[in-house]
Design a protein around this motif. Structure first.
Motif: not given
Length: 198
Positions: A165-194
């Motif tokens: 994950l450290l290599e992934l984040l260094a080479t392909d960091p999330p965009s500002v738009a993805q960071l603002k959207k939160g966990p759902s922006a990157c296709g994360g786990p079902d939001q019912r878990r939040l």
């Protein structure tokens, strides 16, 4: 199973991230040094509880105790965190941030922890393989180890490679738009878990 998973990763020249549970490390001294050879290390709490139902003090103890245990045994700083079951709330995120940890979920679940056999695990992972995917797997299951025998060569055939994950984040960091959207922006786990509770 961890030793077998590490051997398979090393032989395939692939990397991963291991989210370690602190109290399990007591039974396997020396494993973190092996994991570091092919993986980044992350915090997965000390006893693997559902943090969304704990008090802030309990959450802090769970995360910080594991962070200290991993740092003591590995000799390196821990800056990644994954909440058990993908369950979290604002308090969990706030505590992790205060401890200097980046909370990372996943884009696809192999479902090995839900009882998927090796063929189902393979199908679930192969369906999710794409650049930037974060695949949730558990190396403490025989079916997962068996699935790795097929999945690791499949990466090469698809001209993909696994990275930490450290290599992934260094080479392909999330965009500002993805960071603002939160966990759902990157296709994360079902939001019912939040959970909004505690």
């Amino acid at each position: 199973y961890t030793a077998v998973a590490l051997r398979k990763l090393r032989q395939a020249h692939q990397r991963a991230t291991f989210f370690d549970v602190g109290n399990s490390l007591n039974y396997f001294p020396g494993y973190l040094a092996w994991e570091r050879t092919v993986a980044a290390l992350g915090d997965h709490t000390y006893t693997h509880p559902d943090l969304a139902w704990l008090s802030q003090a309990q959450i802090y103890t769970q995360i910080h105790s594991d962070q200290l245990q991993i740092q003591r045994q590995s000799g390196q700083a821990v800056n990644l965190f994954r909440p058990p079951y993908g369950a979290f709330n604002a308090t969990v995120l706030r505590v992790a941030r205060r401890l200097g940890l980046l909370t990372v979920l996943w884009t696809a679940d192999s479902q090995d922890s839900l009882g998927a056999n090796y063929t189902r695990t393979i199908k679930n992972v192969e369906a999710a393989l794409r650049p930037g995917a974060i695949i949730l797997m558990h190396e403490n299951r025989g079916q997962t180890i068996r699935a790795l025998t097929t999945l690791l060569p499949a990466l090469r055939r698809r001209h993909l490679r696994s990275v930490s994950l450290l290599e992934l984040l260094a080479t392909d960091p999330p965009s500002v738009a993805q960071l603002k959207k939160g966990p759902s922006a990157c296709g994360g786990p079902d939001q019912r878990r939040l959970r909004d509770g505690h």
